[in-house]
Write a protein that holds these residues in place. Sequence first.
Motif, PDB file in Angstrom:
ATOM      1  N   TYR A 237       0.823  -1.212   0.000  1.00  0.00           N
ATOM      2  CA  TYR A 237       0.000   0.000   0.000  1.00  0.00           C
ATOM      3  C   TYR A 237       0.859   1.265   0.000  1.00  0.00           C
ATOM      4  O   TYR A 237       0.381   2.352  -0.367  1.00  0.00           O
ATOM      5  N   THR A 243      -4.191  -2.131  -0.655  1.00  0.00           N
ATOM      6  CA  THR A 243      -3.564  -3.267   0.007  1.00  0.00           C
ATOM      7  C   THR A 243      -3.816  -4.534  -0.801  1.00  0.00           C
ATOM      8  O   THR A 243      -4.692  -4.577  -1.665  1.00  0.00           O
ATOM      9  N   CYS A 247      -3.801  -9.087   2.813  1.00  0.00           N
ATOM     10  CA  CYS A 247      -3.150  -8.207   3.786  1.00  0.00           C
ATOM     11  C   CYS A 247      -3.771  -8.341   5.170  1.00  0.00           C
ATOM     12  O   CYS A 247      -4.999  -8.278   5.309  1.00  0.00           O
TER      13      CYS A 247
END
Length: 265
Positions: A237, A243, A247
Amino acid sequence: MMALERLENRERVLLENQFQVAPSFTPASPLSFTALELLDGEKCRDMIARLAETIGGAPLVAVASQFSKKYTFMVIVPALFTMSVLNKGLDLSLGNVVIDLEQPGEKSPFAAQLKRWTVTKPGSRREAWRERLVTQLIGRHVVPLWHQLHESTGVPLAMLWENFALYVYWLYETKLVGLEGEEQKRVETDYHYLLNETPASLYAEKIQPLARFHSPKCWPAHAPEPVRIRKTCCLYYQVGDKTCKTCPRNCFTITEPCRDTPLEG
């Protein structure tokens, strides 16, 4: 001494198509580094800093993490694919791998090349041959490179090892499925060996990374399919604009826990 052969052209093209590794070596450019040269702290930091410039000046720790992911995909995974599918061993000595920032790939800020495409074959003692290959690949290649990335940029070793592990899982659990006969048996046996029989000492770690990060897949509320949630954030990110779907940061904001049934609808 084990006889050396050259990887066939069709096999080299296969690696290019599957993993973006260049099928032929081009002369070194001013912005190329062998993996051996990257063990020098100054050169390693310079290479990561130059990569950071090409992607908008992201923090070096985040760039180092993304580099390790691409490097694993473009260099390490092809070597494992060649071992398990083609039943041949690539020369992944550190001096044989070249990273070129001047000639980026279609989906990568750098190109990965091998100077020599020589390979070994297992003969009648495949387990011993495989052990030598994996020792070279992990203990004498990935370990020193990961440690230099850590020392040069501060990127956590756990993050680098999880980046490595997830691509190994992807190769054997997603890419190499549906094979037949001896090929399938070889793939399954090699994966079991990597997960369960390579010692932590090979990785210079107290806990074997492939076993450490091999958690069960689940359906988090934000995902449409089962995923293996990461234990570390790869910092994508900070380089991209979102993301990853695996994640762990996403799990801090969802209202439902991971579940063992698919999403409805």
